[in-house]
Design a protein around this motif. Structure first.
Motif, PDB file in Angstrom:
ATOM      1  N   HIS A 669       0.917  -1.342  -0.005  1.00  0.00           N
ATOM      2  CA  HIS A 669      -0.002  -0.275  -0.027  1.00  0.00           C
ATOM      3  C   HIS A 669       0.751   1.318  -0.036  1.00  0.00           C
ATOM      4  CE1 HIS A 669       0.649   0.973   4.177  1.00  0.00           C
ATOM      5  NE2 HIS A 669       0.653  -0.277   4.465  1.00  0.00           N
ATOM      6  N   GLN A 670       1.974   1.287   0.719  1.00  0.00           N
ATOM      7  CA  GLN A 670       2.956   2.328   0.510  1.00  0.00           C
ATOM      8  C   GLN A 670       3.317   2.764  -1.072  1.00  0.00           C
ATOM      9  OE1 GLN A 670       6.004   1.638   3.534  1.00  0.00           O
ATOM     10  NE2 GLN A 670       4.767   1.756   5.269  1.00  0.00           N
ATOM     11  N   LEU A 671       3.670   1.448  -1.636  1.00  0.00           N
ATOM     12  CA  LEU A 671       4.087   1.890  -3.056  1.00  0.00           C
ATOM     13  C   LEU A 671       2.960   2.316  -3.956  1.00  0.00           C
ATOM     14  CD1 LEU A 671       6.087   1.633  -5.131  1.00  0.00           C
ATOM     15  CD2 LEU A 671       5.375  -0.596  -5.389  1.00  0.00           C
ATOM     16  N   TYR A 672       1.757   2.023  -3.496  1.00  0.00           N
ATOM     17  CA  TYR A 672       0.543   2.248  -4.335  1.00  0.00           C
ATOM     18  C   TYR A 672       0.372   3.748  -4.010  1.00  0.00           C
ATOM     19  CZ  TYR A 672      -0.010  -2.434  -5.509  1.00  0.00           C
ATOM     20  OH  TYR A 672       0.084  -3.818  -6.045  1.00  0.00           O
ATOM     21  N   ASP A 673       0.401   4.103  -2.587  1.00  0.00           N
ATOM     22  CA  ASP A 673       0.233   5.505  -2.218  1.00  0.00           C
ATOM     23  C   ASP A 673       1.077   6.603  -2.873  1.00  0.00           C
ATOM     24  OD1 ASP A 673      -1.749   4.688  -0.671  1.00  0.00           O
ATOM     25  OD2 ASP A 673      -0.840   4.711   1.131  1.00  0.00           O
ATOM     26  N   LEU A 674       2.346   6.158  -3.070  1.00  0.00           N
ATOM     27  CA  LEU A 674       3.317   6.794  -3.681  1.00  0.00           C
ATOM     28  C   LEU A 674       2.701   7.033  -5.135  1.00  0.00           C
ATOM     29  CD1 LEU A 674       5.918   8.188  -3.698  1.00  0.00           C
ATOM     30  CD2 LEU A 674       7.085   6.237  -4.168  1.00  0.00           C
ATOM     31  N   LEU A 675       2.469   5.956  -6.015  1.00  0.00           N
ATOM     32  CA  LEU A 675       2.063   6.003  -7.405  1.00  0.00           C
ATOM     33  C   LEU A 675       0.995   6.772  -7.497  1.00  0.00           C
ATOM     34  CD1 LEU A 675       2.652   2.322  -8.546  1.00  0.00           C
ATOM     35  CD2 LEU A 675       4.181   4.367  -9.031  1.00  0.00           C
ATOM     36  N   GLY A 676       0.072   6.783  -6.329  1.00  0.00           N
ATOM     37  CA  GLY A 676      -1.198   7.622  -6.539  1.00  0.00           C
ATOM     38  C   GLY A 676      -1.184   9.289  -5.964  1.00  0.00           C
ATOM     39  N   LEU A 677       0.065   9.421  -5.822  1.00  0.00           N
ATOM     40  CA  LEU A 677       0.443  10.828  -5.161  1.00  0.00           C
ATOM     41  C   LEU A 677       0.149  11.832  -6.097  1.00  0.00           C
ATOM     42  CD1 LEU A 677       1.577  12.076  -2.451  1.00  0.00           C
ATOM     43  CD2 LEU A 677       3.749  12.065  -3.630  1.00  0.00           C
ATOM     44  N   VAL A 678       0.497  11.625  -7.446  1.00  0.00           N
ATOM     45  CA  VAL A 678       0.070  12.801  -8.474  1.00  0.00           C
ATOM     46  C   VAL A 678      -0.552  12.202  -9.510  1.00  0.00           C
ATOM     47  CG1 VAL A 678       1.908  14.374  -7.684  1.00  0.00           C
ATOM     48  CG2 VAL A 678       2.423  12.497  -9.342  1.00  0.00           C
ATOM     49  N   THR A 679      -1.013  12.687 -10.500  1.00  0.00           N
ATOM     50  CA  THR A 679      -1.600  12.094 -11.770  1.00  0.00           C
ATOM     51  C   THR A 679      -0.452  11.528 -12.655  1.00  0.00           C
ATOM     52  OG1 THR A 679      -1.289  14.424 -12.830  1.00  0.00           O
ATOM     53  CG2 THR A 679      -3.453  13.784 -11.612  1.00  0.00           C
ATOM     54  N   TYR A 680      -0.985  10.687 -13.589  1.00  0.00           N
ATOM     55  CA  TYR A 680      -0.043  10.251 -14.572  1.00  0.00           C
ATOM     56  C   TYR A 680       0.756  11.210 -15.236  1.00  0.00           C
ATOM     57  CZ  TYR A 680      -2.482   5.610 -13.848  1.00  0.00           C
ATOM     58  OH  TYR A 680      -2.862   4.568 -12.911  1.00  0.00           O
ATOM     59  N   LEU A 681       0.119  12.131 -15.910  1.00  0.00           N
ATOM     60  CA  LEU A 681       0.535  13.346 -16.498  1.00  0.00           C
ATOM     61  C   LEU A 681       1.640  14.300 -15.726  1.00  0.00           C
ATOM     62  CD1 LEU A 681       0.525  14.910 -19.149  1.00  0.00           C
ATOM     63  CD2 LEU A 681      -0.952  16.657 -18.117  1.00  0.00           C
ATOM     64  N   ASP A 682       1.597  14.212 -14.342  1.00  0.00           N
ATOM     65  CA  ASP A 682       2.344  14.832 -13.655  1.00  0.00           C
ATOM     66  C   ASP A 682       3.650  14.039 -13.284  1.00  0.00           C
ATOM     67  OD1 ASP A 682       0.880  17.202 -13.367  1.00  0.00           O
ATOM     68  OD2 ASP A 682       0.152  16.751 -11.275  1.00  0.00           O
ATOM     69  N   TRP A 683       3.435  12.727 -13.201  1.00  0.00           N
ATOM     70  CA  TRP A 683       4.436  11.732 -13.208  1.00  0.00           C
ATOM     71  C   TRP A 683       5.383  11.754 -14.126  1.00  0.00           C
ATOM     72  CZ3 TRP A 683       6.627   9.884  -9.284  1.00  0.00           C
ATOM     73  CH2 TRP A 683       6.225   9.599  -8.203  1.00  0.00           C
ATOM     74  N   VAL A 684       4.552  11.825 -15.726  1.00  0.00           N
ATOM     75  CA  VAL A 684       5.506  11.917 -16.668  1.00  0.00           C
ATOM     76  C   VAL A 684       6.551  13.181 -16.697  1.00  0.00           C
ATOM     77  CG1 VAL A 684       5.579  12.128 -19.305  1.00  0.00           C
ATOM     78  CG2 VAL A 684       3.904  10.493 -18.110  1.00  0.00           C
ATOM     79  N   MET A 685       5.865  14.290 -16.442  1.00  0.00           N
ATOM     80  CA  MET A 685       6.615  15.711 -16.295  1.00  0.00           C
ATOM     81  C   MET A 685       7.781  15.561 -15.025  1.00  0.00           C
ATOM     82  SD  MET A 685       5.573  17.013 -18.706  1.00  0.00           S
ATOM     83  CE  MET A 685       6.701  18.342 -18.519  1.00  0.00           C
ATOM     84  N   ILE A 686       7.559  14.811 -13.982  1.00  0.00           N
ATOM     85  CA  ILE A 686       8.415  14.837 -13.044  1.00  0.00           C
ATOM     86  C   ILE A 686       9.735  14.061 -13.584  1.00  0.00           C
ATOM     87  CG2 ILE A 686       8.979  13.524 -10.815  1.00  0.00           C
ATOM     88  CD1 ILE A 686       6.284  14.278  -9.898  1.00  0.00           C
ATOM     89  N   ILE A 687       9.406  12.912 -14.361  1.00  0.00           N
ATOM     90  CA  ILE A 687      10.538  12.046 -14.838  1.00  0.00           C
ATOM     91  C   ILE A 687      11.234  12.837 -16.097  1.00  0.00           C
ATOM     92  CG2 ILE A 687      11.075  10.105 -16.089  1.00  0.00           C
ATOM     93  CD1 ILE A 687       8.786   8.826 -15.020  1.00  0.00           C
ATOM     94  N   VAL A 688      10.530  13.593 -16.804  1.00  0.00           N
ATOM     95  CA  VAL A 688      11.128  14.548 -17.828  1.00  0.00           C
ATOM     96  C   VAL A 688      11.943  15.555 -17.279  1.00  0.00           C
ATOM     97  CG1 VAL A 688      11.079  15.893 -19.756  1.00  0.00           C
ATOM     98  CG2 VAL A 688       9.253  14.062 -19.551  1.00  0.00           C
TER      99      VAL A 688
END
Length: 1506
Positions: A669-688
């Motif tokens: 659940h901790q990993l899932y909470d981290l993945l659900g912290l922001v949206t998919y689009l924001d995750w992509v922009m964080i990586i970029v």
């Protein structure tokens, strides 16, 4: 190159100058140049004094070196030595982690300890210091006075009643605001004139310049002001004010100062102190200053204590070291005082200690080192923390004021929620243009005007709702379509749907509410009556649990609130009863007032939200362009909906139970909470963004992005992805004039700014970038790219809010420090301007003789304490003589003086300033710098720490918390950390496993193992083996501590094997890590050490995002430093270790600056200007000059933001977490023993060790609790029902977790009125009210079911009686019509036995009788039910057979009860054929009348039993 060839010949082989450490490995460390060889220092035969006492050769010197590095003094030079000798990564990892853990975390725990201890001790000294509520914000007594407008205002008593002899007009003028503003403006002009003073040369006469004349004019003006006030108020009334006393002191001092012989002397202090009067300009600044310095007893006592400590320690040091040869730091008391004061400020304290150690010799060096370390530890960690504690205590509010501010803050939040943002309210300025629709498909004879679209939607929605309500009554086959249509209707217009629902169900809800209120009132009145009647007096006295106490407090509070109107005071009551009723009335009124305030705020919030929604709906209806992205895309356009789906798509791993609706706990659940912290689009922009920042780290002045195609790819990718992101977000949410616009806060503005800068730079790509040009500025702004992560991650935005939300208080502290710096800078300019310049040849005194060249000696070694042998000279070279100021500072004008004092304020470089002033101006002027350092260090910097901590607590909402609320927050945090024991139970038998279990759980065994681990013993594996045998492998693995012990033991075994097999540097490093891990295992076995370790660990966890934010800021400054100072020539501190040639080296330099290690010297190296460098106007990467203005803004801003604010946020987090774990038993709502007891009980109930139990097991767990958490079922049965129902209601009957039950117990164990904040209190009271109502409904429902069951049982029994009566009548009639031959039979043996047992038994009559069982014959029915094989019911209920049995013609046994006794009759019934039908009918009628009478009596008894 010349210096590297010069050698000192008495050493064999000779050293290079300057000397440096090196590595013998070819690929590690620093490699010696050609002609030199890397040798071990111990092979040269140097003594301990020559080698120094810093190093890692022995355990003693290692501890000594680690403490020096943890003090952040000289640690960077130790790291540079390690970099030259070992692999770079190992040195960086070791020293950076050392600074982070020891200097930033563990060291700040001392501040937390002092703050908590001071808060406890302050209660004992409250009478001496006074309470906070007694302080006022003015210096004179004030009273209310009615003004001309009829209002009231606070005025000073002395000003209200003048005592002077001046005319009324002058007194009125003196009290006017115009006069005060004129005086303050003149003070400001005087400060500006004094700050404009500068050095004009030695030949200029100061007595006749314009500054002297201006000073005379201002002095005369302020003298006249003082005389006017004395004339108007009288001398007694004038000096009664502390402010007037200060003004009089300044008048006397400045009047003496303008005397020519005293001008520019020590009396200059009185002139520059006029700036303090400007504090009266700002009321906020005045209140803040008085809040800090007003209660002067605490700060004054602490200053006196510090001075006394310095005097005592200086005298002791003087007596200890005054006779030591070659040591001049303790020859006199002033020198000893300056040395001990230097250790107090930590600047160069290592140099003082090293010189003393070298002078006393190797024998006494350990004792002297311990002496200085203990003094440094007490002075820097305890004494300075006391100043922080005092400042925080001054900033603390009173308990009642905290509650008042909480209410005011809630009201303010409600007011802010009511108003729309200004960017949306701009639509109100335009005329209304609602969206109109035209009704089609009508006859052409009628002309129908256009109708509002929203008006038509109401009818559409109402029709859909009516349809859905009709479909709801249909069979379940159409339920899915009904739900789908209902959801779609609600999503189209939620606001109208809510109004319709309220209008339909308002009457029904009101009726239900009235019924629930009436039932609740009856129940509370009964409960109150039971409590007041003393029904519990007969029970034995026992200490009640906190759950029971809090439950009865709440019941009493509610009974006072709901039942006070029913209480009447009769004439016969005693005085004690009347007093108790009066106190109950007072408590009722207080509770009613508190409830009204809470309800008012709650209603205000609801009204504010409703008004906001109404305003938004009106704008949406009347303005067609409202909520349209770029005024083009429609509100419900398909493309916009698609963009919304893309922008708001988020990972959601919370699985719910389809039956109960409860959220299931997942394994990760901790990993899932981290993945659900922001949206998919924001995750992509964080990586970029991260990839783009990594690409920027490879840029340097010699590898620029304009020339590197691989770096340009990352630039193109970032710009393209950010373009797509912004377009999607703008199409989904709008740009500016929409409710959820992209530019709705500072984060959106920063996103657009970063995008435009990146886009412009990508399109431009300048090939030539001159220094100090617009292109270089564009490259510097491009370095802000890492700040995008602040906007993308919500927790990072929270860090920014915490950083800038307390800007007001930080700004006020900055003004105070700038005022302090201005005072001392003005004084320094008037006293030291032009006096610090001197010839670089120490033998030349006069400026006229400072010409030619002279020989300057060079230090042989920076790392060794080498001494000259007889006849030897130091190496050196010839340099020209120059008359100049010191390299890094001067006092020739106010600007340079302010810069020098800012560096001194950071406690860096002040020793050089002190030595220069003493050597070139005079020893008496050393007081100047010592006073400034004391005020700046002890008050200024600690004030920064205190304000940042206070702002952090205020932003988190803890600053306004009362003591009870703070305890409750600490309890919740502790409960989140608490975990089940995961300890398997003791084996039932007394075999080998049980014995091993008892041994491993014994305290003596744990202490023995701790000693063995501390001694580096391999017997740790024995402990693990024994535990595995005792608990089984599965039980052993359930405990986290056991897992850690197993990990450490396994690593130790692996290390032993690798060490003897490989025997290299990596095995040594692994062994050191194992030792550290074993140390942590020891810390977990002691309560105090465990508390401190938990403080550090939890602080690291909670400060993760603050540390990440600090790193992002450091990364931005590193990128900018490469652009600004990437090619600066080497200087005093810019060298091959510390420079800005690449982003990696820039990060290490900035980390060094964070610790304050010679940051001012690095700044001055980056300020180098021609002719000391080679300029180039074409490109910045071809010049080795610095940037004066850029370096000033760059380094000062970085040091203030990181060192003064960000690091203090870490201190605030540590203080918060320490108060979480450090609490006495009296302060805890639930003690550690209570938590431990609950963990043990949970371990008994949770046999599968899964952390969850079924809901029905909660009852067993609550019954097993003892002590303060015990629930007495005899006294608190209702509380037990409430707690059980709360657990059933939590997950709709699903399993409950460890923290669910613990949280419920914690809420039930506190007084929610005192401990909970407003929002949480409202939610909790609503929950408990709902639980109470539901439990009351269940109780009433069960009572009614029991009553109905009894009634039905009686009805069934009556029916069986009638049926048996009819059968008997039919049988009698049949016998009467067909008389049989009836013979008398004897009773059976069993019946005879029963008859013998009965003493009083009537004889059998020969008369004809009609016998039938009655309602009073319960025993008969018990016998029948028993005979019928049916289970008997409880006492007081009827035992009915499933079917009536036919009555025997021969013998009938009937059990009759009379007074609890049962008699048995044996009757032989004989039929008389001569009897007629009339006599039989009359007999039946009499019998039935008798039975009805008995039934009515029994019914009444049963009702009473119920």
């Amino acid at each position: 190159l010349v210096l590297s060839v010069i050698t000192w010949n008495h050493l064999s082989p000779p050293f290079s100058i300057p000397d440096t450490h090196c590595s013998r490995e070819l690929e590690e460390g620093y490699q010696c140049p050609a002609g030199f060889k890397c040798m071990d220092l111990e092979d040269l035969g140097l003594s301990r004094q020559e080698l120094g006492y810093s190093g890692f050769n022995e355990i003693g010197t290692s501890i000594f070196t680690v403490y020096e590095a943890a003090s952040q003094e000289g640690w960077v030079f130790l790291m540079y030595r390690a970099i030259d000798s070992f692999p770079r990564w190992r040195s960086y990892f070791y020293f950076i982690t050392l600074i982070f853990f020891l200097a930033w975390l563990v060291k700040n725990v001392f501040i937390a300890v002092i703050i908590e201890t001071f808060a406890e001790i302050r209660v004992q000294f409250q009478q001496m210091w006074g309470s906070r509520s007694s302080t006022t914000s003015t210096a004179t007594t004030q009273m209310f006075h009615e003004d001309a407008a009829g209002g009231w205002q606070l005025v000073a008593v002395d000003m209200n009643k003048p005592q002077g002899r001046a005319p009324a007009c002058l007194q009125k003028m003196m009290r006017s605001s115009i006069f005060h503003m004129f005086i303050l403006s003149m003070v400001a002009v005087d400060v500006i004139v004094a700050a404009s003073n500068y050095y004009k040369g030695e030949t200029f006469k100061r007595q006749h310049d314009e500054f002297y004349l201006a000073e005379v004019a201002f002095t005369v003006l302020f003298d006249l002001e003082a005389l006017l006030k004395i004339w108007c108020l009288g001398f007694t009334g004038y000096i009664s004010s502390s402010l007037h006393k200060f003004e009089l002191l300044l008048v006397i001092g400045t009047t003496l100062h303008i005397y020519p012989d005293l001008y520019h002397s020590q009396f200059t202090y009185f002139q520059v102190l006029r700036v303090v009067r400007l504090i009266k300009i700002s009321p906020a600044l005045e209140d803040f200053v008085y809040k800090i310095f007003g209660p002067g007893k605490k700060l004054g006592s602490l200053v006196v204590f510090t001075a006394s400590l310095l005097i005592v320690m200086s005298a002791i040091s003087l007596q200890m070291f005054c006779f030591v040869e070659e040591l001049d730091r303790f020859t006199t008391f002033p020198r000893a005082f300056m040395s001990m004061f230097q250790i107090l400020t930590q600047e160069g304290w290592v140099d003082v200690m090293d010189q003393t150690l070298n002078a006393v010799g190797h024998m006494w060096a350990p004792v002297v080192a311990i002496y200085f370390i203990l003094y440094h530890l007490f002075a820097t960690l305890i004494l300075l923390s006391l100043f922080v504690a005092v400042i925080l205590d001054n900033l603390e509010l009173d308990e009642d004021l905290k509650k008042l501010k909480q209410l005011k803050q809630s009201e303010a939040n409600a007011d802010t929620k009511e108003k729309l943002p200004l960017r949306l309210r701009i639509f109100e300025k335009f005329p209304n243009r609602p969206q109109m629709v035209k009704i089609s498909k009508l006859p052409s004879d009628f002309t129908v005007p256009k109708i509002r679209e929203s008006f038509m939607k109401q009818f559409i929605d109402r029709q859909q709702q009516d349809t859905s309500c009709l479909l709801r009554r249909l069979p379940s086959a159409s339920s899915s379509s009904c739900d789908h249509s209902k959801r779609s209707a609600i999503e189209e217009n939620k606001y109208i749907d809510q109004k319709l629902r309220k209008s339909v169900f308002s009457i029904r809800a009101r009726n239900l509410l009235e019924k629930e209120t009436a039932i609740n009132k009856i129940l509370r009145a009964c409960t109150r009556q039971r409590m007041l009647s003393g029904s519990f007096e007969g029970q034995p006295a026992k200490e009640r649990s906190i759950l029971s106490v809090q439950h009865h407090i709440r019941q009493e509070r509610r009974s006072l609130r709901h039942g006070s109107n029913s209480q009447r005071i009769s004439r016969g009551k005693s005085l004690e009863t009347l007093t108790q009723d009066h106190s109950n009335t007072v408590r009722y009124r207080n509770a009613q007032r508190e409830d009204s305030e809470i309800k008012m705020i709650q209603e205000k919030k609801e009204q504010a939200e409703m008004k906001r929604k109404v305003q938004e709906e009106e704008l949406r209806e009347n303005h067609p362009y409202f909520d349209k992205p770029l005024f083009i895309v429609g509100r419900e356009h398909r493309f916009r909906n698609f963009c919304r789906v893309v922008v708001r798509a988020r990972f959601n791993a919370s699985k719910t139970d389809p039956v109960t609706g409860a959220v299931k706990n997942t394994k990760y659940h901790q990993l899932y909470d981290l993945l659900g912290l922001v949206t998919y689009l924001d995750w992509v922009m964080i990586i970029v963004t991260i990839c783009s920042c990594i690409s920027m780290m490879f840029e340097s002045p010699f590898r620029r992005v304009m020339r590197a195609p691989t770096l340009q790819i990352a630039e193109y990718v970032f710009v393209i992805f950010m373009s797509i992101e912004l377009n999607l977000k703008i199409m989904a949410d709008g740009l500016f004039f929409t409710p959820t616009a992209v530019i709705r806060d500072f984060g959106g503005v920063m996103d657009i700014f970063i995008y435009l800068v990146s886009l412009i730079f990508l399109c431009w790509m300048p090939q030539n970038v001159p220094a100090k040009s617009g292109a270089q500025l564009l490259m510097i702004l491009r370095c802000l790219r890492p700040l995008r992560i602040f906007k993308l991650v919500p927790q990072m935005r929270k860090v920014v809010r915490e950083l800038f939300s307390g800007f007001k208080e930080i700004f006020l502290v900055s003004i105070l420090l700038l005022t302090l710096m201005l005072v001392f800078a003005s004084f320094g300019v008037q006293l030291f301007a032009g006096k610090l310049a001197k010839c670089n040849d120490p033998h030349i005194i006069a400026r006229e003789d400072c010409h030619g060249i002279f020989r300057i000696n060079v230090s042989v070694s920076k790392n060794l304490n080498l001494k000259l042998r007889p006849g030897e000279k130091k190496p050196g070279f010839w340099v020209p003589r120059v008359w100049a100021n010191p390299r890094n500072f001067n006092f020739d004008n106010v600007g340079n003086a302010m810069l020098a004092l800012f560096e001194v304020l950071s406690l860096k470089g002040w020793v050089e300033v002190r030595d220069v002033i003493i050597h070139r101006v005079g020893p008496i002027h050393g007081i100047y710098i010592h006073v400034f350092v004391f005020l700046g260090c002890m008050i200024g910097l600690t004030l920064f720490v205190g304000v940042v901590i206070a702002n952090f607590n205020e932003n988190k909402g803890t600053a306004l918390l009362t003591v009870d609320q703070r305890r409750w927050e600490d309890l919740k945090s502790r409960l989140k950390i608490a975990q089940p024991l995961h300890l398997p139970p003791r084996p039932d038998n007394d075999g080998f496993r049980a014995k091993m279990y008892d041994i491993t759980q014994h305290p003596f065994f744990k202490r023995t193992i701790a000693v063995l681990v501390l001694a580096q013993s391999v017997l740790l594996s024995v402990k693990v083996t024994m535990k595995i045998i005792a608990m089984s492998p599965a039980g052993f693995w359930q405990s986290r501590r056991n897992r850690y012990d197993l990990l450490v033991t396994s690593l130790g075994v692996i290390w032993v094997i690798l060490h003897f097999a490989l025997l290299n540097a990596y095995t040594y490093m692994m062994g050191a890590c194992v030792i550290v891990f074993r140390f942590f295992s020891i810390c977990g076995k002691h309560v105090t050490l465990k508390m401190l370790l938990l403080t550090v660990v939890v602080s690291m966890y909670k400060s993760f995002f603050i540390i990440v934010g600090m790193f992002l800021l450091l990364l931005c400054y590193a990128f900018a430093g490469v652009v600004l100072f990437g090619t600066v020539k080497y200087g005093e501190n810019i060298n091959r270790h510390a420079n800005f040639s690449s982003a990696g080296k820039a990060i290490t330099v900035l980390f060094r600056i964070v610790t304050g290690e010679d940051w001012n010297k690095i700044m001055h190296d980056c300020m180098v200007q021609p002719p000391f460098c080679t300029p180039d106007n074409s490109t910045y990467w071809r010049t080795d000059c610095g940037n004066y203005a850029g370096a000033l803004m760059y380094f000062c801003s970085f040091y203030v933001i990181i060192a003064y604010i960000m690091l203090n946020l870490l201190v605030a987090i540590i203080v918060e977490n320490f108060s979480l774990f450090y609490s006495t038993e009296e302060d805890q709502l639930l003690s550690y023993n209570d938590l431990r007891h609950f963990q043990i009980i949970w371990n008994m109930v949770d046999d599968k060790r899964e952390g969850v139990i079924p809901t029905f097991r909660v009852k067993f767990l609550l019954r097993l609790l003892r002590g303060r958490l015990e629930v007495d079922l005899d006294k608190d049965k209702l509380l037990f029902k409430h707690m059980c129902y709360e657990m059933e209601r939590l997950h709709n009957g699903g399993d409950v977790t460890f923290h669910d039950v613990l949280s419920m117990l914690s809420y039930r164990s506190v007084d929610i009125r005192k401990s909970l904040q407003l929002e949480e209190l409202l939610a909790r009271e609503q929950l408990e009210y709902t639980i109470e109502e539901e439990v009351a409904k269940q109780t009433i429902r069960m009572w009614l079911k029991k009553c109905l069951k009894r009634i039905r049982a009686k009805q069934q029994q009556s029916c069986s009686i009638i049926h048996s009566l009819r059968e008997s009548q039919q049988q009698e009639l049949s016998r009467f019509l067909n008389p049989p031959s009836i013979e008398t039979t004897q009773p059976s043996e069993d019946m005879n036995t029963n008859n013998q047992d009965n003493n009083a038994q009537p004889e059998t009559s020969s008369q004809q009788q009609l016998l039938s069982p009655t309602l009073s014959d319960r025993g008969g029915y018990r016998q029948d039910s028993t005979d019928g094989g049916k289970p008997q019911r409880k006492f007081g209920q009827w035992r009915l057979p499933s079917a009536p049995k036919p009555i025997s013609h021969s013998v009938s046994s009937v059990n009759l009860r009379f007074g609890g006794r049962t008699t048995m009759k044996s009757v032989v019934c004989k039929m008389n054929p001569m009897s007629d039908a009339a006599s039989c009918g009359s007999e039946v009628k009499k019998w039935w009348t008798r039975q009805l009478t008995v039934e009515s009596d029994e019914s009444g008894e049963d009702l009473l039993d119920i």
